[in-house]
Scaffold this motif. Structure first.
Motif, PDB file in Angstrom:
ATOM      1  N   ASN A  54       0.797  -1.224   0.000  1.00  0.00           N
ATOM      2  CA  ASN A  54       0.000   0.000   0.000  1.00  0.00           C
ATOM      3  C   ASN A  54       0.830   1.274   0.000  1.00  0.00           C
ATOM      4  O   ASN A  54       0.301   2.357   0.212  1.00  0.00           O
ATOM      5  CB  ASN A  54      -0.950  -0.011   1.201  1.00  0.00           C
ATOM      6  CG  ASN A  54      -1.953  -1.135   1.086  1.00  0.00           C
ATOM      7  OD1 ASN A  54      -2.486  -1.395   0.009  1.00  0.00           O
ATOM      8  ND2 ASN A  54      -2.191  -1.834   2.181  1.00  0.00           N
ATOM      9  N   LEU A  55       2.127   1.130  -0.251  1.00  0.00           N
ATOM     10  CA  LEU A  55       2.988   2.304  -0.269  1.00  0.00           C
ATOM     11  C   LEU A  55       2.868   3.046  -1.593  1.00  0.00           C
ATOM     12  O   LEU A  55       2.643   2.446  -2.642  1.00  0.00           O
ATOM     13  CB  LEU A  55       4.449   1.893  -0.079  1.00  0.00           C
ATOM     14  CG  LEU A  55       4.846   1.299   1.263  1.00  0.00           C
ATOM     15  CD1 LEU A  55       6.329   0.935   1.253  1.00  0.00           C
ATOM     16  CD2 LEU A  55       4.543   2.261   2.399  1.00  0.00           C
ATOM     17  N   ILE A  85       6.704  -6.517  -7.525  1.00  0.00           N
ATOM     18  CA  ILE A  85       6.396  -5.144  -7.122  1.00  0.00           C
ATOM     19  C   ILE A  85       5.911  -4.285  -8.291  1.00  0.00           C
ATOM     20  O   ILE A  85       5.202  -3.298  -8.104  1.00  0.00           O
ATOM     21  CB  ILE A  85       7.607  -4.490  -6.412  1.00  0.00           C
ATOM     22  CG1 ILE A  85       7.158  -3.263  -5.620  1.00  0.00           C
ATOM     23  CG2 ILE A  85       8.715  -4.159  -7.387  1.00  0.00           C
ATOM     24  CD1 ILE A  85       8.170  -2.748  -4.654  1.00  0.00           C
ATOM     25  N   THR A  86       6.259  -4.674  -9.516  1.00  0.00           N
ATOM     26  CA  THR A  86       5.836  -3.891 -10.675  1.00  0.00           C
ATOM     27  C   THR A  86       4.628  -4.504 -11.379  1.00  0.00           C
ATOM     28  O   THR A  86       4.247  -4.031 -12.454  1.00  0.00           O
ATOM     29  CB  THR A  86       6.986  -3.738 -11.695  1.00  0.00           C
ATOM     30  OG1 THR A  86       7.413  -5.033 -12.134  1.00  0.00           O
ATOM     31  CG2 THR A  86       8.141  -2.971 -11.095  1.00  0.00           C
ATOM     32  N   ARG A  87       4.035  -5.495 -10.793  1.00  0.00           N
ATOM     33  CA  ARG A  87       2.891  -6.160 -11.419  1.00  0.00           C
ATOM     34  C   ARG A  87       1.760  -5.187 -11.716  1.00  0.00           C
ATOM     35  O   ARG A  87       1.155  -5.209 -12.781  1.00  0.00           O
ATOM     36  CB  ARG A  87       2.385  -7.284 -10.513  1.00  0.00           C
ATOM     37  CG  ARG A  87       1.325  -8.163 -11.154  1.00  0.00           C
ATOM     38  CD  ARG A  87       0.938  -9.356 -10.295  1.00  0.00           C
ATOM     39  NE  ARG A  87       2.104 -10.040  -9.754  1.00  0.00           N
ATOM     40  CZ  ARG A  87       2.307 -10.245  -8.443  1.00  0.00           C
ATOM     41  NH1 ARG A  87       1.426  -9.839  -7.568  1.00  0.00           N
ATOM     42  NH2 ARG A  87       3.382 -10.866  -8.023  1.00  0.00           N
ATOM     43  N   ASP A  88       1.468  -4.297 -10.771  1.00  0.00           N
ATOM     44  CA  ASP A  88       0.329  -3.397 -10.962  1.00  0.00           C
ATOM     45  C   ASP A  88       0.673  -1.920 -10.738  1.00  0.00           C
ATOM     46  O   ASP A  88      -0.196  -1.101 -10.496  1.00  0.00           O
ATOM     47  CB  ASP A  88      -0.823  -3.812 -10.052  1.00  0.00           C
ATOM     48  CG  ASP A  88      -0.452  -3.823  -8.585  1.00  0.00           C
ATOM     49  OD1 ASP A  88       0.728  -3.575  -8.249  1.00  0.00           O
ATOM     50  OD2 ASP A  88      -1.337  -4.088  -7.755  1.00  0.00           O
ATOM     51  N   ARG A  89       1.954  -1.591 -10.820  1.00  0.00           N
ATOM     52  CA  ARG A  89       2.367  -0.193 -10.692  1.00  0.00           C
ATOM     53  C   ARG A  89       3.709   0.008 -11.393  1.00  0.00           C
ATOM     54  O   ARG A  89       4.434  -0.938 -11.653  1.00  0.00           O
ATOM     55  CB  ARG A  89       2.440   0.245  -9.237  1.00  0.00           C
ATOM     56  CG  ARG A  89       3.281  -0.648  -8.363  1.00  0.00           C
ATOM     57  CD  ARG A  89       3.141  -0.264  -6.914  1.00  0.00           C
ATOM     58  NE  ARG A  89       3.626  -1.322  -6.059  1.00  0.00           N
ATOM     59  CZ  ARG A  89       3.690  -1.224  -4.754  1.00  0.00           C
ATOM     60  NH1 ARG A  89       3.277  -0.134  -4.167  1.00  0.00           N
ATOM     61  NH2 ARG A  89       4.140  -2.214  -4.036  1.00  0.00           N
ATOM     62  N   SER A 121      12.608   2.320 -20.637  1.00  0.00           N
ATOM     63  CA  SER A 121      12.520   1.438 -19.476  1.00  0.00           C
ATOM     64  C   SER A 121      12.431   2.246 -18.187  1.00  0.00           C
ATOM     65  O   SER A 121      13.009   3.327 -18.062  1.00  0.00           O
ATOM     66  CB  SER A 121      13.751   0.523 -19.415  1.00  0.00           C
ATOM     67  OG  SER A 121      13.637  -0.365 -18.323  1.00  0.00           O
ATOM     68  N   CYS A 122      11.717   1.709 -17.226  1.00  0.00           N
ATOM     69  CA  CYS A 122      11.652   2.337 -15.903  1.00  0.00           C
ATOM     70  C   CYS A 122      12.730   1.761 -14.989  1.00  0.00           C
ATOM     71  O   CYS A 122      12.854   2.171 -13.847  1.00  0.00           O
ATOM     72  CB  CYS A 122      10.275   2.159 -15.293  1.00  0.00           C
ATOM     73  SG  CYS A 122       9.873   0.449 -14.891  1.00  0.00           S
ATOM     74  N   ILE A 123      13.497   0.795 -15.489  1.00  0.00           N
ATOM     75  CA  ILE A 123      14.541   0.138 -14.703  1.00  0.00           C
ATOM     76  C   ILE A 123      15.892   0.547 -15.265  1.00  0.00           C
ATOM     77  O   ILE A 123      16.177   0.368 -16.442  1.00  0.00           O
ATOM     78  CB  ILE A 123      14.374  -1.395 -14.727  1.00  0.00           C
ATOM     79  CG1 ILE A 123      13.004  -1.785 -14.162  1.00  0.00           C
ATOM     80  CG2 ILE A 123      15.504  -2.060 -13.949  1.00  0.00           C
ATOM     81  CD1 ILE A 123      12.681  -3.261 -14.254  1.00  0.00           C
TER      82      ILE A 123
END
Length: 142
Positions: A54-55, A85-89, A121-123
């Motif tokens: 929820n962060l 952690i990147t599944r839905d954000r 990429s976000c990574i």
């Protein structure tokens, strides 16, 4: 720095087994962010999903190679966590390594769902000295 703080609202997540050792680069990065009034959550191992689900994560810094475990095991842990952690954000993620960056990128390309070896990429795969002080925000703003 005020504009940067407005852009990156939320928690900065740091996951590194050396984050509490004041002689390390990651500790210096964490300290820089804290003295500039960013909300930093640091872990010396991967947090359970309940702790971070929820962060509102602004961005994340994650070590590629932890002291414990072999190279393949470490890589599997990192990639599994990234995929979870990147599944839905989506948010910027810095993977820090002292290894050859292309080696890490190749590993990510084979298993990490969100990694693309291009500017979209976000990574980002970096060395810790590349993200010290304000350098981290310069990379994100590119």
């Amino acid at each position: 720095m005020e504009n940067v703080r407005k852009t990156f609202k939320g928690e900065i997540l740091i996951i590194d087994d050396e984050v509490n050792d004041d002689s390390t680069d990651i500790y210096k990065i964490k300290h820089y962010l804290e003295i500039n009034h960013f909300h930093v959550l640091s872990y010396d191992s991967f947090p359970v999903s309940d702790e971070i689900d929820n962060l509102n994560i602004a961005f994340m810094i994650c070590d590629w190679k932890f002291k414990d475990g072999d190279e393949d095991y470490n890589a599997e842990q990192v990639i599994s966590f990234l995929n979870q952690i990147t599944r839905d954000r989506l948010f910027p993620i810095f993977i820090c390594t002292s290894l050859d960056k292309q080696f890490v990128k190749d590993y990510l390309l084979s298993s990490c769902e969100k990694f693309k070896d291009n500017m979209a990429s976000c990574i980002f795969v970096v060395n810790k000295n590349e993200i010290q002080n304000e350098k981290i925000f310069e990379i994100i703003n590119q």
